[in-house]
Design a protein around this motif. Structure first.
Motif, PDB file in Angstrom:
ATOM      1  N   HIS A   1      -0.227 -16.394  16.979  1.00  0.00           N
ATOM      2  CA  HIS A   1      -1.621 -15.990  17.178  1.00  0.00           C
ATOM      3  C   HIS A   1      -1.882 -15.662  18.647  1.00  0.00           C
ATOM      4  O   HIS A   1      -2.506 -14.642  18.981  1.00  0.00           O
ATOM      5  CB  HIS A   1      -2.550 -17.118  16.709  1.00  0.00           C
TER       6      HIS A   1
ATOM      7  N   SER B   1      -3.999  -7.996  15.995  1.00  0.00           N
ATOM      8  CA  SER B   1      -4.575  -8.907  15.011  1.00  0.00           C
ATOM      9  C   SER B   1      -3.465  -9.465  14.133  1.00  0.00           C
ATOM     10  O   SER B   1      -2.395  -8.855  13.976  1.00  0.00           O
ATOM     11  CB  SER B   1      -5.619  -8.193  14.150  1.00  0.00           C
TER      12      SER B   1
ATOM     13  N   ARG C   1      -3.280 -11.663  10.329  1.00  0.00           N
ATOM     14  CA  ARG C   1      -3.982 -12.254   9.196  1.00  0.00           C
ATOM     15  C   ARG C   1      -2.961 -12.523   8.095  1.00  0.00           C
ATOM     16  O   ARG C   1      -1.780 -12.153   8.227  1.00  0.00           O
ATOM     17  CB  ARG C   1      -5.079 -11.321   8.691  1.00  0.00           C
TER      18      ARG C   1
ATOM     19  N   GLU D   1      -2.401 -13.058   3.617  1.00  0.00           N
ATOM     20  CA  GLU D   1      -2.870 -13.029   2.229  1.00  0.00           C
ATOM     21  C   GLU D   1      -1.982 -13.995   1.460  1.00  0.00           C
ATOM     22  O   GLU D   1      -0.751 -13.897   1.532  1.00  0.00           O
ATOM     23  CB  GLU D   1      -2.758 -11.619   1.648  1.00  0.00           C
TER      24      GLU D   1
ATOM     25  N   GLU E   1      -9.492 -10.100  14.958  1.00  0.00           N
ATOM     26  CA  GLU E   1      -8.682 -11.031  14.181  1.00  0.00           C
ATOM     27  C   GLU E   1      -9.334 -11.260  12.834  1.00  0.00           C
ATOM     28  O   GLU E   1     -10.545 -11.453  12.739  1.00  0.00           O
ATOM     29  CB  GLU E   1      -8.587 -12.376  14.920  1.00  0.00           C
ATOM     30  N   VAL E   2      -8.541 -11.222  11.800  1.00  0.00           N
ATOM     31  CA  VAL E   2      -9.010 -11.572  10.471  1.00  0.00           C
ATOM     32  C   VAL E   2      -8.098 -12.665   9.970  1.00  0.00           C
ATOM     33  O   VAL E   2      -6.885 -12.478   9.885  1.00  0.00           O
ATOM     34  CB  VAL E   2      -8.966 -10.358   9.508  1.00  0.00           C
ATOM     35  N   ALA E   3      -8.629 -13.814   9.685  1.00  0.00           N
ATOM     36  CA  ALA E   3      -7.802 -14.949   9.270  1.00  0.00           C
ATOM     37  C   ALA E   3      -8.256 -15.430   7.916  1.00  0.00           C
ATOM     38  O   ALA E   3      -9.402 -15.253   7.541  1.00  0.00           O
ATOM     39  CB  ALA E   3      -7.903 -16.073  10.286  1.00  0.00           C
TER      40      ALA E   3
END
Length: 678
Positions: free
Chosen positions: A639, A649, A651, A653, A676-678
């Motif tokens: 990160h 970024s 992330r 799934e 950032e998408v977490a």
């Protein structure tokens, strides 16, 4: 109707007797007949005549004009001048007295009567108009007095209240003017709450007869106090015909409370501004300092006295930046818009001793009196920048150490990976050594045969020996196997070289700056290094987008991210397959050119990430692995590297029981984005 009294000034006795006789015949009363100017003034005070008939040229220090001026000014008695001649200066002096007529000697009975009658008529008409005007003014004043929204009161010179209006009674909390008059006998002692203020205002009135905006506490009917603003003057009480003091009182309690609240607020604001750990300044539309708190004094070395009114740009901006900074300042302050407004930016400032230091500056704009002013919050970040430099150095060192630690943890697997090709390189080398002995023996025997053939001395025994060597060496077999052994050895050496190169590329610190990098090659090298971690639990498949250009990144840190994600994927698959024989999962690595970003997707067929811990996976030292298998820093490092260093970024799934896909996006431009998408 009483006769009009006429005062006569005439130094010629015969003419004086004639004038007296004429006046008496005209039914006037001669108040007195005098022959000097001073006598005329004295007679006027004593007799208060209705008109003074004054000869201009009379003996003594005071002529008729001088006497007439005093009588007109002090007693408001009309004057008629008589004389035998006029010069211009005398006429001008006479006109300044504003006489009601002139008699030019010699005059007759009719001239005298006509002039006196006209003068008295004018004076009476003027008095009538004046009295009517005074009456109207008195009436208007009384109406204003009674109906004024301001409290008005009159007191005699000793301070006793003689009159007041309803507004004053209401202001002081009395039901009526009568109640006020009954309760307040002496204004100084009964209305003023502060005896010192009472003495002060009466002293001022006695000294200068006028007091403006005198503020003091006043007693009310119920014993409470209000703040009043008092305007007072010395005037004449027409009804009593006595001098008195007239006061206008305005209740300013609300104003004083507001002023006190403002004072307290300003004191609090001053305390707050000066207690702030950051430097705070306020400047006008041209950049001149309006406010300078104590912290900014310490930061810059300029005292408040030195800074106020000075141009902020000239005070703290290094000279090489001043022109650009001043232009930017004027531009954004003109409309209070700009990229800097509401933002915190890092810049360079200059102290009083001309030393430069890094600062963090936050700018905002406030509109005051139709003009924009700026508020700047200045923070000296010298220590922070030094700490950041040290921290960056430490992070580089720690990341390198973590890489080396990773190599140490993978050492056994890497050794195994190298050992396999090393083993068959060694076996083939030993085979080639043995084969070389057999071939060399055959070659020596062939050499003997060649020598014998040259001499025509080939013996049957030599032939038998050649046949025996050929049978022993099995040259047909060697001819077939030696090329294979050489090829296998070269393959093994290349395999070893590949592993060594991959280790070198992975572990080398490289550049700390962004470098255009072939991430496909970097991924392949990383897979080679950590192969022993996944080869027993998973097969790896790669699908690279060949249209992807070189990606700006820090190669060593990028390698670390890929290795951490691959090892995590291998551990996730191992946790799922457990001890099942021959059970393997799959790790898929794919790259995609998304136009402005390079996307790397690392998928596994592991157990997935439970929903309750998905928000913690990037936290330092958070791990669900057994002791010795994970430190909880792998994803935290990923990160930090991707988001903070590369402005990209990361992330994921995840689906329980089916696996997880981590998606890493790196900007293809040099600036990058930070999302950032977490």
């Amino acid at each position: 109707m009483s006769k009009a009294k006429i005062l006569v000034l005439e130094d010629d006795e015969r003419l004086g007797t004639y004038i007296r006789k004429c006046l008496e015949q005209c039914d006037y009363e001669v108040a007195d007949l005098v022959d000097t100017g001073q006598a005329a003034v004295d007679a006027a005070w004593n007799t208060l005549p209705d008109l003074a008939l004054l000869d201009i040229y009379v003996p003594g220090d005071m002529d008729g004009i001088d006497a007439g001026a005093i009588i007109r000014r002090d007693l408001d008695i009309p004057v008629v001048f008589q004389t035998g001649y006029f010069d211009e200066d005398t006429l001008e002096r006479a006109m300044n007295v504003d006489p009601l007529g002139y008699l030019l000697k010699p005059f007759n009975h009719l001239n005298l009567q006509t002039t006196i009658d006209n003068a008295l008529h004018q004076h009476r008409a003027t008095l009538k108009r004046t009295r009517a005007l005074v009456a109207a003014m008195e009436k208007r004043y009384q109406e204003m007095f009674e109906n004024s929204p301001l409290g008005i009161g009159r007191m005699d010179l000793s301070g006793h209240l003689v009159n007041a209006n309803a507004s004053l009674a209401k202001t002081l909390g009395y039901e009526s003017v009568q109640a006020l008059m009954e309760s307040v006998e002496n204004v100084g002692t009964d209305m003023f709450a502060d005896a010192e203020d009472s003495r002060s205002i009466f002293d001022l009135l006695r000294q200068q007869a006028l007091v403006s905006a005198f503020e003091s506490r006043l007693r009310c009917a119920n014993g409470s106090e209000i703040w009043g603003s008092i305007n007072a003057r010395l005037t004449k009480d027409v009804g009593r015909m006595e001098d008195c003091y007239e006061c206008i009182v305005q209740d300013i309690t609300g104003k004083r409370k507001a002023e006190e609240a403002l004072r307290i607020s300003e004191e609090r604001l001053t305390c707050l501004v000066n207690a702030a750990r950051d430097g705070i300044s306020m400047t006008d539309g041209t950049g001149n300092v309006l406010l300078w708190n104590q912290t900014i004094q310490k930061i810059t070395g300029y005292s408040e006295a030195e800074a106020l009114g000075k141009n902020l740009n000239e005070l703290i901006t290094p000279e090489r930046y001043r022109i650009d900074y001043q232009k930017a300042f004027v531009d954004w302050l003109a409309s209070a818009t700009g990229d800097e407004i509401g933002q915190t930016i890092e810049s360079t400032a200059m102290r009083k001793d001309h030393t430069e230091f890094p600062v963090e500056l936050s700018l905002s704009a406030v509109r005051q009196n139709g003009h924009w002013t700026s508020i700047g919050i200045l923070r000296d970040i010298s220590e922070r920048m030094q700490a950041k430099t040290e921290r960056d150095h430490m992070e580089v060192t720690l990341r390198q150490a973590q890489k080396l630690e990773s190599i140490g943890q993978l050492a056994a697997g890497i050794a195994h990976e190298i050992n396999t090709p090393t083993q068959y390189v060694g076996d083939n080398t030993r085979f080639l050594l043995d084969a070389f002995r057999d071939v060399n023996s055959a070659l020596q025997t062939y050499g003997q045969m060649l020598d014998a053939c040259r001499d025509d001395s080939v013996s049957p025994d030599l032939i038998k020996r050649v046949e025996a060597v050929l049978h022993s060496a099995d040259l047909d077999y060697l001819s077939s196997e030696i090329p294979k052994a050489i090829t296998q050895s070269l393959d093994g050496i290349e395999r070893i070289a590949t592993i060594v190169r991959a280790m070198k590329n992975f572990s080398h610190p490289g550049s700390k700056d962004m470098t255009p990098t072939d991430i496909h090659r970097a991924i392949q090298n990383t897979l080679i290094v950590c192969r022993n971690e996944y080869k027993y639990v998973a097969d790896v498949a790669t699908q690279f987008d060949e249209s992807l250009p070189l990606v700006p990144c820090i190669p060593g840190d990028f390698n670390q991210v890929i290795m951490n994600l691959v090892i995590n994927a291998a551990h996730a698959i191992a946790d799922k397959v457990g001890s099942q024989p021959n059970a393997k999962g799959k790790i898929s690595i794919a790259t995609h050119n998304k136009g402005d970003v390079a996307e790397i997707r690392i998928s596994d067929t592991g157990a997935g990430i439970p929903e309750e811990i998905q928000g913690k996976v990037y936290d330092p030292f958070f791990t669900t692995k057994d002791i010795g298998r994970g430190t909880g820093q792998g994803l935290a490092i990923c990160h930090a590297v991707i988001v903070q260093q590369h402005k990209g970024s990361i992330r994921f799934e995840s689906e329980i029981g089916k696996g997880t896909t981590f998606v890493v996006c790196l900007p293809l431009d040099s600036v990058g984005r930070n999302e950032e998408v977490a």
